[in-house]
Design an enzyme around this catalytic site. Structure first.
Site, PDB file in Angstrom:
ATOM      1  CD  GLU A   1       3.274   2.959  -6.713  1.00  0.00           C
ATOM      2  OE1 GLU A   1       3.427   1.741  -6.676  1.00  0.00           O
ATOM      3  OE2 GLU A   1       2.255   3.535  -6.303  1.00  0.00           O
TER       4      GLU A   1
ATOM      5  CG  HIS B   1       0.277  -3.571   0.096  1.00  0.00           C
ATOM      6  ND1 HIS B   1       0.941  -4.156  -0.953  1.00  0.00           N
ATOM      7  CD2 HIS B   1      -0.835  -2.995  -0.415  1.00  0.00           C
ATOM      8  CE1 HIS B   1       0.240  -3.962  -2.067  1.00  0.00           C
ATOM      9  NE2 HIS B   1      -0.840  -3.266  -1.764  1.00  0.00           N
TER      10      HIS B   1
ATOM     11  CG  ASP C   1      -1.095   7.351  -3.191  1.00  0.00           C
ATOM     12  OD1 ASP C   1      -0.256   6.594  -2.663  1.00  0.00           O
ATOM     13  OD2 ASP C   1      -2.039   6.938  -3.891  1.00  0.00           O
TER      14      ASP C   1
ATOM     15  CB  VAL D   1     -17.869   5.966  17.019  1.00  0.00           C
ATOM     16  CG1 VAL D   1     -18.735   5.269  18.055  1.00  0.00           C
ATOM     17  CG2 VAL D   1     -17.914   5.220  15.692  1.00  0.00           C
TER      18      VAL D   1
HETATM   19  O1  F6P Z   1      -3.362   4.719  -3.513  1.00  0.00           O
HETATM   20  C1  F6P Z   1      -2.759   4.012  -2.478  1.00  0.00           C
HETATM   21  C2  F6P Z   1      -1.829   2.938  -2.991  1.00  0.00           C
HETATM   22  O2  F6P Z   1      -1.225   2.321  -1.884  1.00  0.00           O
HETATM   23  C3  F6P Z   1      -0.784   3.407  -3.995  1.00  0.00           C
HETATM   24  O3  F6P Z   1       0.277   4.099  -3.389  1.00  0.00           O
HETATM   25  C4  F6P Z   1      -0.396   2.104  -4.656  1.00  0.00           C
HETATM   26  O4  F6P Z   1       0.089   2.310  -5.969  1.00  0.00           O
HETATM   27  C5  F6P Z   1      -1.714   1.370  -4.699  1.00  0.00           C
HETATM   28  O5  F6P Z   1      -2.547   1.943  -3.700  1.00  0.00           O
HETATM   29  C6  F6P Z   1      -1.580  -0.111  -4.460  1.00  0.00           C
HETATM   30  O6  F6P Z   1      -2.826  -0.685  -4.617  1.00  0.00           O
HETATM   31  P1  F6P Z   1      -3.153  -2.205  -4.282  1.00  0.00           P
HETATM   32  O7  F6P Z   1      -3.520  -2.258  -2.844  1.00  0.00           O
HETATM   33  O8  F6P Z   1      -4.305  -2.506  -5.150  1.00  0.00           O
HETATM   34  O9  F6P Z   1      -1.932  -3.012  -4.576  1.00  0.00           O
END
Ligand code: F6P
Length: 362
Positions: free
Chosen positions: A235, A268, A143, A26
């Protein structure tokens, strides 16, 4: 300098650093006296008639949000019309046409698409959506699985989030003489677990790219000089004959060997956190590169950082450079992916430091 009208959109999962990138773009547009609009809610906001847009030149946004995680534009609703739901309903063709029409109606000269490897692969695959404008993509993802760029926005902050989390866990781990099996995000790419694991001096790091042997992991932990610590588990790992969450699988194996442990799922939180300085610098470098690309009328390109140099590469090159996989969520779509390479310097460093990282490079 010719007047232009620019749009910005954030798609895919959020991460820290998106707002820095938006704010810097921006700023650059305002200095160039270009019009700039934000598209709300990713592709589901774009496919509305009219498309959902927001004024990004508002001063309160400029100061308040640029270091905060998430996206001021939002990334979309999971229940809405998007690539995934349209593919499931067999309506991808009409969805793509809606996006194309919205962009035409907005009368944009350029669109900056800030996305991960899924979004960038889709942009490459359905390029007709962006006919007639300059499409400049900016890679973001915790990732760090986007080919051709040394860094993606959000990765360093995610590593820092994991480090802060594990620093706290280690205090209680030490008090109770027990291990924490920490499950990181990253999908099927081990970069996040590997970097965070090294940063916290984990005793073991398990990533999808490297086969491991549970018995050897147990042996390694038993031989440790300490009776507490972190076992970092991506994971994306799997163990033959086991199902469920990877951290639970490892925890069960440790329990069977009488190694006291707990599991921890930062989830998250890895996508949150105030944006660390290196991500802000990266976001600024990508914003500058994207604006220059627009000035040069480049299209179907992605900003990258390669050996300290900011530049653009074509989306064709991005797509061809990665390992192609079927998109797990969109039938018929292919994504281009990057993984931890067998010669990654961090693997050697981990081995040299006595961290268990598995047996054989896949
Ligand atoms: O691609 C980013 C990511 O945070 C991954 O590391 C994880 O597996 C996935 O998204 C989680 O997705 P959601 O927000 O749908 O739970």
């Amino acid at each position: 300098m010719n007047h232009k009208k620019i749009g910005i959109i954030t798609t895919g999962g959020d991460c820290s650093g998106l707002n820095t990138a938006i704010q810097r773009i921006v700023d650059g547009c305002v200095r160039r006296k270009w019009d700039i609009i934000g598209i709300k809610d990713g592709t589901d906001g774009l496919c509305c008639t009219p498309a959902k847009t927001v004024d990004l030149t508002d001063e309160s946004f400029q100061f308040a949000a640029s270091h905060l995680a998430g996206s001021i534009l939002s990334n979309g609703h999971s229940w809405a019309e998007n690539f995934e739901s349209s593919a499931k309903a067999g309506k991808l063709g009409s969805f793509n046409k809606k996006l194309q029409k919205s962009l035409k109606d907005l009368n944009l000269d350029a669109l900056v698409l800030i996305g991960g490897n899924g979004s960038l692969s889709l942009a490459h695959m359905y390029r007709e959506i962006y006919n007639g404008l300059s499409l400049v993509c900016v890679p973001k993802t915790i990732d760090m699985d986007v080919p051709l760029t040394d860094k993606t926005i959000g990765f360093d902050t995610a590593v820092q989030q994991l480090v802060s989390y594990c620093d706290q866990l280690l205090l209680t781990a030490r008090s109770h003489h027990r291990w924490f099996v920490v499950q990181t995000m990253g999908r099927d790419c081990g970069n996040l677990a590997l970097n965070a694991g090294i940063a916290v001096a984990a005793d073991a790091i398990l990533i999808p790219e490297i086969k491991f042997d549970v018995e050897n992991l147990v042996k390694h932990i038993k031989q440790s000089k300490r009776d507490y610590g972190i076992i970092m588990v991506s994971e994306g790992i799997s163990i033959r004959g086991h199902s469920g969450k990877p951290a639970d699988m490892i925890s069960r194996a440790l329990n069977s060997a009488n190694i006291p442990n707990r599991t921890a799922y930062p989830e998250h939180i890895q996508r949150a956190g105030d944006t660390v300085a290196s991500d802000r610098i990266l976001a600024t470098g990508f914003a500058d590169t994207a604006l220059k690309a627009i000035e040069n009328n480049e299209t179907y390109v992605m900003t990258v950082l390669q050996d300290g140099e900011y530049k653009t590469v074509s989306l064709d090159d991005f797509f061809n450079a990665g390992k192609k996989e079927k998109d797990p969520n969109i039938t018929g779509a292919i994504t281009s992916n990057r993984y931890v390479e067998p010669d990654d310097v961090l693997l050697q460093i981990a081995t040299d430091m006595g961290i268990y990282i598995g047996e054989k490079r896949k």
